[in-house]
Motif scaffolding. Structure first.
Motif, PDB file in Angstrom:
ATOM      1  N   ARG A 196      -3.081  11.044   0.815  1.00 51.84           N
ATOM      2  CA  ARG A 196      -2.316  12.017   0.862  1.00 51.84           C
ATOM      3  C   ARG A 196      -2.166  13.570  -0.119  1.00 51.84           C
ATOM      4  NH1 ARG A 196       4.607  10.943   1.408  1.00 51.84           N
ATOM      5  NH2 ARG A 196       4.923  12.960   0.892  1.00 51.84           N
ATOM      6  N   ASP A 197      -2.806  12.293  -1.871  1.00 54.19           N
ATOM      7  CA  ASP A 197      -2.873  13.402  -2.728  1.00 54.19           C
ATOM      8  C   ASP A 197      -3.911  14.390  -2.307  1.00 54.19           C
ATOM      9  OD1 ASP A 197      -1.787  11.590  -4.189  1.00 54.19           O
ATOM     10  OD2 ASP A 197      -4.071  10.584  -5.356  1.00 54.19           O
ATOM     11  N   ALA A 198      -5.019  14.161  -1.100  1.00 57.04           N
ATOM     12  CA  ALA A 198      -6.121  15.463  -0.566  1.00 57.04           C
ATOM     13  C   ALA A 198      -5.177  16.136   0.541  1.00 57.04           C
ATOM     14  CB  ALA A 198      -7.319  14.304   0.110  1.00 57.04           C
ATOM     15  N   GLY A 199      -3.999  15.874   0.999  1.00 54.74           N
ATOM     16  CA  GLY A 199      -3.101  17.027   1.896  1.00 54.74           C
ATOM     17  C   GLY A 199      -3.238  15.959   3.593  1.00 54.74           C
ATOM     18  N   LEU A 200      -3.614  14.569   2.842  1.00 55.30           N
ATOM     19  CA  LEU A 200      -4.143  14.122   4.184  1.00 55.30           C
ATOM     20  C   LEU A 200      -2.536  13.241   5.085  1.00 55.30           C
ATOM     21  CD1 LEU A 200      -7.954  14.088   4.284  1.00 55.30           C
ATOM     22  CD2 LEU A 200      -6.469  16.030   5.980  1.00 55.30           C
ATOM     23  N   GLY A 201      -1.768  13.258   4.313  1.00 52.36           N
ATOM     24  CA  GLY A 201      -0.658  12.156   4.560  1.00 52.36           C
ATOM     25  C   GLY A 201      -0.372  11.524   5.703  1.00 52.36           C
ATOM     26  N   GLY A 202       0.235  10.128   5.525  1.00 53.55           N
ATOM     27  CA  GLY A 202       0.427   9.808   7.206  1.00 53.55           C
ATOM     28  C   GLY A 202       0.487   8.145   6.395  1.00 53.55           C
ATOM     29  N   PRO A 203       0.813   7.114   7.473  1.00 51.92           N
ATOM     30  CA  PRO A 203       0.934   5.498   7.548  1.00 51.92           C
ATOM     31  C   PRO A 203      -0.050   5.444   7.060  1.00 51.92           C
ATOM     32  CG  PRO A 203       1.140   6.652   9.451  1.00 51.92           C
ATOM     33  CD  PRO A 203       1.592   7.682   8.844  1.00 51.92           C
ATOM     34  N   PRO A 204       0.190   4.167   5.905  1.00 50.64           N
ATOM     35  CA  PRO A 204      -1.230   3.384   6.427  1.00 50.64           C
ATOM     36  C   PRO A 204      -2.060   2.744   7.123  1.00 50.64           C
ATOM     37  CG  PRO A 204       0.580   2.393   4.886  1.00 50.64           C
ATOM     38  CD  PRO A 204       1.368   3.680   5.416  1.00 50.64           C
ATOM     39  N   TRP A 205      -1.167   2.694   8.400  1.00 48.43           N
ATOM     40  CA  TRP A 205      -2.336   2.183   9.420  1.00 48.43           C
ATOM     41  C   TRP A 205      -1.477   2.604  10.719  1.00 48.43           C
ATOM     42  CZ3 TRP A 205      -0.395  -0.872   5.395  1.00 48.43           C
ATOM     43  CH2 TRP A 205       1.156  -2.275   5.904  1.00 48.43           C
ATOM     44  N   ARG A 206      -2.125   2.343  11.812  1.00 47.81           N
ATOM     45  CA  ARG A 206      -1.527   2.853  12.567  1.00 47.81           C
ATOM     46  C   ARG A 206      -0.003   1.785  13.023  1.00 47.81           C
ATOM     47  NH1 ARG A 206      -3.799   3.976  17.647  1.00 47.81           N
ATOM     48  NH2 ARG A 206      -6.112   3.044  17.109  1.00 47.81           N
ATOM     49  N   GLY A 207       1.314   2.205  13.520  1.00 45.17           N
ATOM     50  CA  GLY A 207       2.476   0.883  13.447  1.00 45.17           C
ATOM     51  C   GLY A 207       3.021   0.847  12.618  1.00 45.17           C
ATOM     52  N   ALA A 208       2.829   0.810  11.256  1.00 41.16           N
ATOM     53  CA  ALA A 208       3.526   1.145   9.765  1.00 41.16           C
ATOM     54  C   ALA A 208       4.379   2.096   9.879  1.00 41.16           C
ATOM     55  CB  ALA A 208       2.601   1.531   9.187  1.00 41.16           C
ATOM     56  N   ASP A 209       5.969   2.363   9.788  1.00 38.91           N
ATOM     57  CA  ASP A 209       7.136   2.597  10.129  1.00 38.91           C
ATOM     58  C   ASP A 209       7.186   2.840   8.550  1.00 38.91           C
ATOM     59  OD1 ASP A 209       7.832   0.313   9.499  1.00 38.91           O
ATOM     60  OD2 ASP A 209       9.422   0.396  10.498  1.00 38.91           O
ATOM     61  N   PHE A 210       6.355   3.490   7.775  1.00 36.36           N
ATOM     62  CA  PHE A 210       6.900   3.947   6.065  1.00 36.36           C
ATOM     63  C   PHE A 210       5.962   4.375   5.815  1.00 36.36           C
ATOM     64  CE2 PHE A 210       5.274  -0.584   5.929  1.00 36.36           C
ATOM     65  CZ  PHE A 210       3.565  -0.364   5.618  1.00 36.36           C
ATOM     66  N   LEU A 211       6.288   5.151   4.615  1.00 36.42           N
ATOM     67  CA  LEU A 211       4.960   6.445   3.889  1.00 36.42           C
ATOM     68  C   LEU A 211       5.391   6.261   2.556  1.00 36.42           C
ATOM     69  CD1 LEU A 211       5.608   9.212   6.090  1.00 36.42           C
ATOM     70  CD2 LEU A 211       3.602   8.229   6.059  1.00 36.42           C
ATOM     71  N   PRO A 212       4.322   6.052   2.176  1.00 30.83           N
ATOM     72  CA  PRO A 212       4.239   6.106   0.413  1.00 30.83           C
ATOM     73  C   PRO A 212       3.886   7.108  -0.043  1.00 30.83           C
ATOM     74  CG  PRO A 212       1.724   6.425   1.542  1.00 30.83           C
ATOM     75  CD  PRO A 212       2.984   6.058   2.884  1.00 30.83           C
ATOM     76  N   VAL A 213       5.278   7.325  -0.924  1.00 25.43           N
ATOM     77  CA  VAL A 213       6.178   8.353  -1.949  1.00 25.43           C
ATOM     78  C   VAL A 213       5.994   8.716  -3.527  1.00 25.43           C
ATOM     79  CG1 VAL A 213       7.672   8.476   0.299  1.00 25.43           C
ATOM     80  CG2 VAL A 213       7.877   7.517  -1.839  1.00 25.43           C
ATOM     81  N   ALA A 214       5.361   7.358  -3.528  1.00 25.84           N
ATOM     82  CA  ALA A 214       5.327   7.853  -5.427  1.00 25.84           C
ATOM     83  C   ALA A 214       4.501   7.346  -5.245  1.00 25.84           C
ATOM     84  CB  ALA A 214       6.695   8.170  -5.758  1.00 25.84           C
ATOM     85  N   ARG A 215       4.203   6.834  -6.843  1.00 28.93           N
ATOM     86  CA  ARG A 215       3.879   6.236  -7.682  1.00 28.93           C
ATOM     87  C   ARG A 215       4.403   5.810  -9.202  1.00 28.93           C
ATOM     88  NH1 ARG A 215      -1.432   7.293 -11.101  1.00 28.93           N
ATOM     89  NH2 ARG A 215      -2.120   4.649 -11.961  1.00 28.93           N
ATOM     90  N   LEU A 216       4.221   4.504  -9.255  1.00 33.83           N
ATOM     91  CA  LEU A 216       5.022   3.683 -10.992  1.00 33.83           C
ATOM     92  C   LEU A 216       4.097   3.487 -11.733  1.00 33.83           C
ATOM     93  CD1 LEU A 216       8.298   3.899 -11.969  1.00 33.83           C
ATOM     94  CD2 LEU A 216       8.000   1.095  -9.889  1.00 33.83           C
ATOM     95  N   VAL A 217       4.234   3.824 -12.516  1.00 36.99           N
ATOM     96  CA  VAL A 217       3.382   3.280 -13.971  1.00 36.99           C
ATOM     97  C   VAL A 217       4.014   2.620 -14.624  1.00 36.99           C
ATOM     98  CG1 VAL A 217       0.807   3.308 -15.372  1.00 36.99           C
ATOM     99  CG2 VAL A 217       1.483   4.688 -12.857  1.00 36.99           C
TER     100      VAL A 217
END
Length: 193
Positions: free
Chosen positions: A35-56
């Protein structure tokens, strides 16, 4: 002999689940990096969620990718934003939830004054601009499981982290552990990391 077979079966299942969890975490981190590289999408086929942030939380060595939509299925794979809460960078209360036995177990070591950093991209932002917000932990509290006041919208900007309590694999969770953090510095943006 049956006891040995049962023990081996349970040990094998535990190893399988741990391996599956580590693979899922790796795929989620990869999806965030893509996603950082502009190629966002689900982490694997069939995943019904997306990574949207980073918590540190630097003082506690905590660094996790946040998923969108705190449903039970999503929470199995990481901390997640409640859809009813403010979105990153928007005014109001951003609420993140996580399991007390895994993703948010480290919250038991968080202290008042700890720095919390959120990184995200604005909705629909195709430029690759990474935004960061800095918060400071202001309060730690334990509330009844039915007390949802900490999850509501607010007029002030805040970040609320919530998990079941007590921590660890206890049979019941009659309470919730709530970490309240308020902005530490103005929001700013940066290209890349």
């Amino acid at each position: 002999m049956a006891g040995l077979s049962c023990g081996l079966l349970l040990t094998g299942r535990a190893a399988y689940l741990k391996g599956k969890g580590l693979l899922a975490r790796s795929l989620i981190q990869r999806a965030w990096a893509l996603r950082d590289a502009g190629l966002g999408g689900p982490p694997w086929r069939g995943a019904d969620f997306l990574p949207v942030a980073r918590l540190v939380i630097p003082e506690r060595g905590y660094d996790e990718v946040v998923l969108e939509g705190a449903a039970p299925r999503t929470l199995a794979f990481g901390p997640a934003r409640l859809l009813s809460s403010a979105f990153f960078g928007e005014p109001g209360n951003i609420v993140l939830a996580g399991h007390r036995t895994s993703w948010f177990r480290p919250l038991e070591h968080v202290r008042r004054g700890d720095l919390v950093i959120l990184e995200w991209r604005a909705r629909g932002d195709a430029t690759g601009t990474l935004h960061r917000s800095r918060y400071r932990v202001q309060a730690l509290s334990v509330v009844d499981a039915h007390d949802t006041r900490a999850l509501g919208d607010t007029l002030d900007d805040r970040l609320t982290l919530v998990t079941c309590f007590p921590f660890g694999p206890n049979p019941g969770s009659p309470s919730r552990y709530v970490v309240l953090a308020r902005p530490d510095a103005p929001v700013h943006s940066a290209r890349g990391r």
